[in-house]
Design an enzyme around this catalytic site. Structure first.
Site, mmCIF file in Angstrom:
data_model
loop_
_atom_site.group_PDB
_atom_site.id
_atom_site.type_symbol
_atom_site.label_atom_id
_atom_site.label_comp_id
_atom_site.label_asym_id
_atom_site.label_seq_id
_atom_site.Cartn_x
_atom_site.Cartn_y
_atom_site.Cartn_z
ATOM 1 N N LYS A 1 117.588 38.491 76.779
ATOM 2 C CA LYS A 1 117.879 38.335 75.360
ATOM 3 C C LYS A 1 119.325 38.728 75.067
ATOM 4 C CE LYS A 1 113.593 37.292 74.215
ATOM 5 N NZ LYS A 1 113.194 36.035 73.563
ATOM 6 N N ASP B 1 118.895 34.044 75.572
ATOM 7 C CA ASP B 1 118.171 33.656 74.360
ATOM 8 C C ASP B 1 118.649 34.510 73.200
ATOM 9 O OD1 ASP B 1 116.360 32.977 72.407
ATOM 10 O OD2 ASP B 1 114.568 33.482 73.560
ATOM 11 N N LYS C 1 102.512 35.916 66.550
ATOM 12 C CA LYS C 1 103.197 37.185 66.760
ATOM 13 C C LYS C 1 103.659 37.724 65.415
ATOM 14 C CE LYS C 1 104.913 35.693 71.290
ATOM 15 N NZ LYS C 1 106.118 35.353 72.077
ATOM 16 N N ARG C 2 103.322 38.963 65.140
ATOM 17 C CA ARG C 2 103.697 39.715 63.935
ATOM 18 C C ARG C 2 102.915 39.307 62.690
ATOM 19 N NH1 ARG C 2 108.612 39.119 66.665
ATOM 20 N NH2 ARG C 2 109.590 41.108 67.252
ATOM 21 N N GLU D 1 107.739 29.031 81.413
ATOM 22 C CA GLU D 1 108.054 30.425 81.097
ATOM 23 C C GLU D 1 106.904 31.341 81.515
ATOM 24 O OE1 GLU D 1 110.121 32.838 77.439
ATOM 25 O OE2 GLU D 1 108.757 31.190 76.931
ATOM 26 N N ALA E 1 116.750 39.878 69.157
ATOM 27 C CA ALA E 1 117.835 39.969 68.185
ATOM 28 C C ALA E 1 117.337 40.042 66.746
ATOM 29 C CB ALA E 1 118.778 38.776 68.361
ATOM 30 N N HIS F 1 107.550 26.709 75.665
ATOM 31 C CA HIS F 1 107.628 28.123 75.321
ATOM 32 C C HIS F 1 106.284 28.831 75.489
ATOM 33 C CE1 HIS F 1 107.124 31.258 72.072
ATOM 34 N NE2 HIS F 1 108.144 31.758 72.743
#
Length: 375
Positions: free
Chosen positions: A174, A202, A59-60, A324, A24, A304
């Site tokens: 998601k 999520d 991440k990113r 997960e 999102a 997570h």
């Protein structure tokens, strides 16, 4: 005579994803699609020749920063007893005190902290969960990687079926589309496809409080295991209110980067599912501190990402957790997790139970070595 840390090797690894993924945050324009994961690996060797391996990730953004910070302070650990994990952790915190005790500062330390726990369990000849004191030999497992928003409903169904056939026990998808009706249509279609299979959703923090309340009310009809991150990750009061209002459990915590940030949830009266991430919260040392407090509060646990670490930590949690499943990191390790009958099983191998692959070496973009020469 006690052993001592003789050398440390840091590696910055850039792992490209086969397919860019969007949640999102991408659809709201706040982030770009995720194309790679940057990891910080630490390999520890002691004077007695014992070894341990740990990692953190980003991440990113943030991967190079984690590497740079640990490169500045890593020498502090040399010569210390590897069993004194809490002492080493504090010494690293003080070495980098000017940048604080959360975020990049502790995520960098996390890689070394995990490596020391891996080493300690390897020395004992035990899987890490057994060293910590396991409650179980396996944990319920769900898959997330097939449910991102760039995938069509048909693609999600196809991947969900493949996951279940491979032994996965639950499916998360998601939500957080610009049009909330699209979310409900997708959830309804996937729920019908899955039947009674456990299902989670999520929203990745993209609803405000009013929209979150409306969506949680609509989603009650789908018998979900949880609704994840309906609000901004640092809105402890909002998450606490939702967790006390709806029957469907609310899950959050993956983005938080310290024990105090997690404790804000408990202080606000949160009654949902906590999702700490060991690399993000700063390592196994702070993860265990918060897990003790969460268990005392009677909260369920679903760590997570980073299943290679979290399988062990979840197995040591008092109440039945979920782990997960993401296959993204598989190329970096020689071994694979054992998944069957809806559960992820502890490896019998000592430590975390994983060794670094040649592919991990190929993907390494920078290294730093401290202490005795590498053999």
């Amino acid at each position: 005579m006690s052993d001592s840390i003789a050398s440390l090797t840091l590696s910055s690894v850039v792992l490209p994803l086969e397919t860019p993924v969007s949640d999102a945050k991408v659809l709201t324009g706040r982030q770009r699609p995720l194309t790679e994961v940057v990891l910080l690996f630490v390999e520890v060797t002691t004077a007695d020749g014992l070894q341990g391996t740990g990692f953190s990730y980003s991440k990113r953004a943030g991967g190079p920063s984690q590497y740079a910070h640990l490169r500045e302070i890593a020498e502090v650990a040399l010569g210390q007893d590897p069993s004194d994990i809490a002492k080493i952790y504090d010494s690293l915190l003080w070495a980098g005190a000017s940048v604080g005790r959360s975020g990049v500062a502790t995520q960098a330390i996390a890689a070394l902290d995990v490596a020391l726990y891996d080493l300690k369990a390897r020395r004992a000849g035990l899987p890490l969960a057994k060293l910590l004191g396991a409650h179980r030999d396996s944990c319920r497992v769900y898959n997330t990687s097939g449910g991102f928003l760039q995938a069509s409903v048909a693609e999600i169904m196809e991947k969900a079926t493949a996951s279940l056939e491979a032994g996965i026990g639950g499916i998360k998808i998601k939500v957080g589309q610009p049009d909330w009706r699209t979310d409900l249509e997708r959830v309804a279609a996937v729920r019908e496809h899955l039947g009674a299979t456990p299902m989670m959703v999520d929203a990745n923090q993209q609803w405000d409080r009013a929209r979150a309340r409306r969506m949680c009310r609509e989603l009650e009809a789908f018998d979900l295991v949880w609704i994840e991150e309906p609000l901004d990750a640092w809105d402890a009061t909002g998450h606490a209110d939702l967790s006390r209002t709806f029957d469907t459990p609310i899950a959050t915590g993956e983005m938080l980067t310290s024990v105090p940030e997690h404790m804000a949830l408990l202080d606000a009266g949160y009654r949902g599912i906590v999702q700490p991430d060991a690399p993000r919260i700063g390592g196994i040392t702070p993860f265990l501190k918060f897990a003790t407090l969460a268990a005392h509060a009677g909260l369920a646990l679903a760590p997570h990402y980073a299943m290679e670490i979290h399988l062990h930590l979840a197995a040591a949690y008092p109440t039945e957790p979920w782990v997960e499943h993401f296959e993204w990191l598989n190329p970096l390790f020689e071994e694979r997790v054992d998944i069957r009958d809806g559960r992820m099983w502890l490896p019998e191998r000592p430590g975390l139970g994983f060794t670094l692959s040649p592919r991990m070496r190929e993907l390494t973009v920078e290294t730093a070595h401290f202490g005795a020469p590498r053999r």
